[in-house]
Design an enzyme around this catalytic site. Structure first.
Site, PDB file in Angstrom:
ATOM      1  CG  HIS A 224      43.601   9.400  19.445  1.00  0.00           C
ATOM      2  ND1 HIS A 224      42.412   8.754  19.588  1.00  0.00           N
ATOM      3  CD2 HIS A 224      44.550   8.401  19.427  1.00  0.00           C
ATOM      4  CE1 HIS A 224      42.602   7.439  19.652  1.00  0.00           C
ATOM      5  NE2 HIS A 224      43.898   7.201  19.560  1.00  0.00           N
ATOM      6  CG  HIS A 263      34.659   9.111  15.067  1.00  0.00           C
ATOM      7  ND1 HIS A 263      34.999   8.023  14.307  1.00  0.00           N
ATOM      8  CD2 HIS A 263      35.257   8.958  16.260  1.00  0.00           C
ATOM      9  CE1 HIS A 263      35.776   7.232  15.028  1.00  0.00           C
ATOM     10  NE2 HIS A 263      35.948   7.773  16.213  1.00  0.00           N
ATOM     11  CG  ASP A 319      37.176  12.203  23.222  1.00  0.00           C
ATOM     12  OD1 ASP A 319      37.562  11.497  24.157  1.00  0.00           O
ATOM     13  OD2 ASP A 319      37.528  12.016  22.040  1.00  0.00           O
TER      14      ASP A 319
HETATM   15  N1  COA Z   1      34.519  21.283  14.476  1.00  0.00           N
HETATM   16  C1  COA Z   1      34.402  22.012  13.343  1.00  0.00           C
HETATM   17  N2  COA Z   1      34.545  21.500  12.115  1.00  0.00           N
HETATM   18  C2  COA Z   1      34.799  20.190  12.021  1.00  0.00           C
HETATM   19  C3  COA Z   1      34.930  19.378  13.154  1.00  0.00           C
HETATM   20  C4  COA Z   1      34.771  19.972  14.419  1.00  0.00           C
HETATM   21  N3  COA Z   1      34.890  19.270  15.533  1.00  0.00           N
HETATM   22  N4  COA Z   1      35.191  18.121  12.757  1.00  0.00           N
HETATM   23  C5  COA Z   1      35.242  18.142  11.421  1.00  0.00           C
HETATM   24  N5  COA Z   1      35.007  19.396  10.987  1.00  0.00           N
HETATM   25  C6  COA Z   1      34.960  19.858   9.602  1.00  0.00           C
HETATM   26  C7  COA Z   1      36.375  20.083   9.075  1.00  0.00           C
HETATM   27  O1  COA Z   1      36.828  21.398   9.369  1.00  0.00           O
HETATM   28  C8  COA Z   1      36.187  19.830   7.600  1.00  0.00           C
HETATM   29  O2  COA Z   1      35.589  20.947   7.019  1.00  0.00           O
HETATM   30  P1  COA Z   1      35.912  21.345   5.486  1.00  0.00           P
HETATM   31  O3  COA Z   1      35.453  20.162   4.669  1.00  0.00           O
HETATM   32  O4  COA Z   1      35.106  22.562   5.292  1.00  0.00           O
HETATM   33  O5  COA Z   1      37.377  21.547   5.419  1.00  0.00           O
HETATM   34  C9  COA Z   1      35.171  18.704   7.587  1.00  0.00           C
HETATM   35  O6  COA Z   1      34.438  18.824   8.804  1.00  0.00           O
HETATM   36  C10 COA Z   1      35.810  17.348   7.542  1.00  0.00           C
HETATM   37  O7  COA Z   1      36.770  17.322   8.598  1.00  0.00           O
HETATM   38  P2  COA Z   1      37.913  16.262   8.726  1.00  0.00           P
HETATM   39  O8  COA Z   1      38.866  16.678   9.795  1.00  0.00           O
HETATM   40  O9  COA Z   1      38.488  15.953   7.380  1.00  0.00           O
HETATM   41  O10 COA Z   1      37.028  15.058   9.153  1.00  0.00           O
HETATM   42  P3  COA Z   1      37.539  13.743   9.693  1.00  0.00           P
HETATM   43  O11 COA Z   1      36.390  12.874   9.720  1.00  0.00           O
HETATM   44  O12 COA Z   1      38.716  13.291   8.962  1.00  0.00           O
HETATM   45  O13 COA Z   1      38.050  14.171  11.157  1.00  0.00           O
HETATM   46  C11 COA Z   1      38.313  14.389  13.429  1.00  0.00           C
HETATM   47  C12 COA Z   1      37.746  13.543  12.275  1.00  0.00           C
HETATM   48  C13 COA Z   1      38.012  13.645  14.722  1.00  0.00           C
HETATM   49  C14 COA Z   1      39.821  14.552  13.282  1.00  0.00           C
HETATM   50  C15 COA Z   1      37.648  15.785  13.421  1.00  0.00           C
HETATM   51  O14 COA Z   1      36.250  15.656  13.408  1.00  0.00           O
HETATM   52  C16 COA Z   1      38.084  16.644  14.601  1.00  0.00           C
HETATM   53  O15 COA Z   1      39.147  17.261  14.559  1.00  0.00           O
HETATM   54  N6  COA Z   1      37.282  16.703  15.696  1.00  0.00           N
HETATM   55  C17 COA Z   1      37.631  17.477  16.852  1.00  0.00           C
HETATM   56  C18 COA Z   1      38.586  16.707  17.749  1.00  0.00           C
HETATM   57  C19 COA Z   1      37.934  15.555  18.445  1.00  0.00           C
HETATM   58  O16 COA Z   1      36.862  15.669  19.027  1.00  0.00           O
HETATM   59  N7  COA Z   1      38.629  14.409  18.437  1.00  0.00           N
HETATM   60  C20 COA Z   1      38.157  13.203  19.087  1.00  0.00           C
HETATM   61  C21 COA Z   1      37.768  12.162  18.083  1.00  0.00           C
HETATM   62  S1  COA Z   1      37.019  10.771  18.902  1.00  0.00           S
END
Ligand code: COA
Length: 392
Positions: A224, A263, A319
């Site tokens: 987050h 996201h 971010d």
């Molecule tokens: N780097 C690498 N892979 C990523 C990624 C990233 N930043 N964000 C998502 N993915 C991949 C996941 O590993 C997953 O891969 P898989 O299907 O092979 O297992 C797929 O994309 C879906 O990821 P998921 O975490 O389920 O997507 P989400 O939409 O639920 O998650 C976040 C959203 C923000 C939690 C996730 O993108 C993340 O952890 N980002 C990095 C942290 C970040 O920047 N947070 C700030 C958000 S504003």
């Protein structure tokens, strides 16, 4: 009991839990709206004070109203003496987000009426929180470096005053304006994890301070608000790297995330990142620092990796762009998430007020989701208890 996974909505994705009139996201179109207004328009024309008023009250203020609101915030910037005294005894290694999370209950103690359920009181508390979170952040930064906190400067606007209290120098007006725009862009974001935490806590009729403390805890996490610091750590690690694409490839191959990408809702682009990208480019061009260029190399390499795997919806988020922007403003790494916090506090307080004082119709009751039990089960009589000496 079956060990199959029964959960339909992991992480509550797609579950609607309340009506809200505060903000709206279209994740497919990449649009974010506060109380009807697009964030780009607010970033271009508004101020954080005006935006905070809009979020809290539901409509844009008149000239007199915004002047009055800004004056109230200005008058509430100073902290109670005992909070400074406490901070001076805290370990200098304490993370500024932990300090914020520890300090807000002390503001509740200073207020003494945190549990009173009164809308005007909540609005006054919101003004106090919006005013004081920057002061706490700046004061802590100086205290941990053995310096005396600087008193708020009444001649300075919200963002400029924070930079003054943090850095001990009056900021360039353009830097103060850029930070103010960053505060506008981060001020609300529907039912994100920290806002939901705030609403969930106050749905028990806990105080606004309890709600904001919970929200601060949720925001601190690396998935987050804590992501901005992680993005900058990544860029610093890459500063002397010759082959950014190889670094990104290796990171993803190890199953690690590229921070600042992805996201839960935006699938075609985060409008806040798009706005900040222009700011980052301008700051990079003016300052001659290479952080924006480096971030673009990471972006290109990461998008190419994702494209090769058919993942086209994982894009840079807010971010990813705020981190180099803050770094070029001279903001220390671990103060980046507190800046997110003292912007988002306007949204948290608006949601807390909506949660507590909405009309009865559509008003959520005490939040109480359920879990699918997948643990040990021996029937309704329960498993037979055996004393420790008889357990194999
Ligand atoms: N780097 C690498 N892979 C990523 C990624 C990233 N930043 N964000 C998502 N993915 C991949 C996941 O590993 C997953 O891969 P898989 O299907 O092979 O297992 C797929 O994309 C879906 O990821 P998921 O975490 O389920 O997507 P989400 O939409 O639920 O998650 C976040 C959203 C923000 C939690 C996730 O993108 C993340 O952890 N980002 C990095 C942290 C970040 O920047 N947070 C700030 C958000 S504003």
């Amino acid at each position: 009991m079956s060990k199959e996974v029964h959960v339909k909505n992991i992480g509550l994705r797609g579950v609607t839990v309340a009506d809200s009139a505060i903000s709206f996201i279209d994740g497919e179109q990449g649009v974010l709206i506060y109380r009807g207004y697009r964030i780009e328009d607010l970033a271009d024309h508004s101020t954080f004070m005006e935006t905070a008023y809009l979020l809290l009250h539901g409509s844009l203020p008149t000239r007199e109203e915004v002047a009055g609101f800004s004056e109230q915030v200005r008058a509430a910037r100073e902290l109670p003496d005992f909070l400074y005294a406490c901070m001076k005894r805290w370990p200098v290694t304490a993370h500024p987000m932990d300090v914020l999370q520890a300090a807000v209950p002390l503001l509740a103690m200073a207020d003494g009426q945190g549990e009173a359920l009164d809308r005007d009181r909540y609005l006054a508390n919101s003004i106090g929180l919006i005013a004081k979170l920057p002061t706490i952040t700046a004061a802590w930064h100086r205290i941990r470096h053995g310096q005396e906190p600087l008193a708020p400067d009444d001649s300075l606007d919200h963002a400029a005053n924070f930079l003054w209290m943090l850095q001990g120098e009056k900021p360039h007006p353009e830097t103060a304006h850029d930070l103010d725009v960053c505060l506008i862009l981060h001020a609300d974001h529907t039912f994100n994890a920290s806002t939901f935490a705030a609403r969930e806590v106050v749905s028990t009729r806990a105080s606004i301070y309890a709600g904001v403390t919970a929200a601060l805890g949720a925001l601190s996490g690396s998935l987050h608000g804590g992501a901005n610091t992680r993005v900058m750590q990544m860029l610093l690690e890459l500063e002397d790297e010759d082959d950014v694409a190889a670094w990104v490839h290796a990171r993803l191959a190890q199953g690690k995330k590229v921070m600042g990408f992805g996201h839960a809702i935006y699938k075609t682009g985060d409008p806040r990142a798009a706005y900040l990208k222009k700011m980052g480019k301008r700051l990079g061009d003016h300052s001659g620092q290479n952080w924006f260029t480096l971030s673009q190399q990471v972006e290109d390499a990461t998008l190419a990796e994702f494209r090769a795997k058919g993942k086209t919806t994982i894009l840079p988020n807010v971010d990813f762009m705020s981190a180099p922007v803050y770094h070029m403003m001279g903001i220390p790494l671990d103060v980046m998430t507190p800046i997110f916090a003292f912007s988002r506090v306007a949204g948290w307080c608006s949601h807390i007020i909506e949660e507590q004082f909405a009309d009865a119709q559509g008003k959520p009751a005490l939040y109480r989701p359920k879990a699918e039990y997948v643990g040990e089960y021996c029937g309704l009589m329960g498993c037979e208890y055996s004393p420790p000496e008889e357990r194999g």
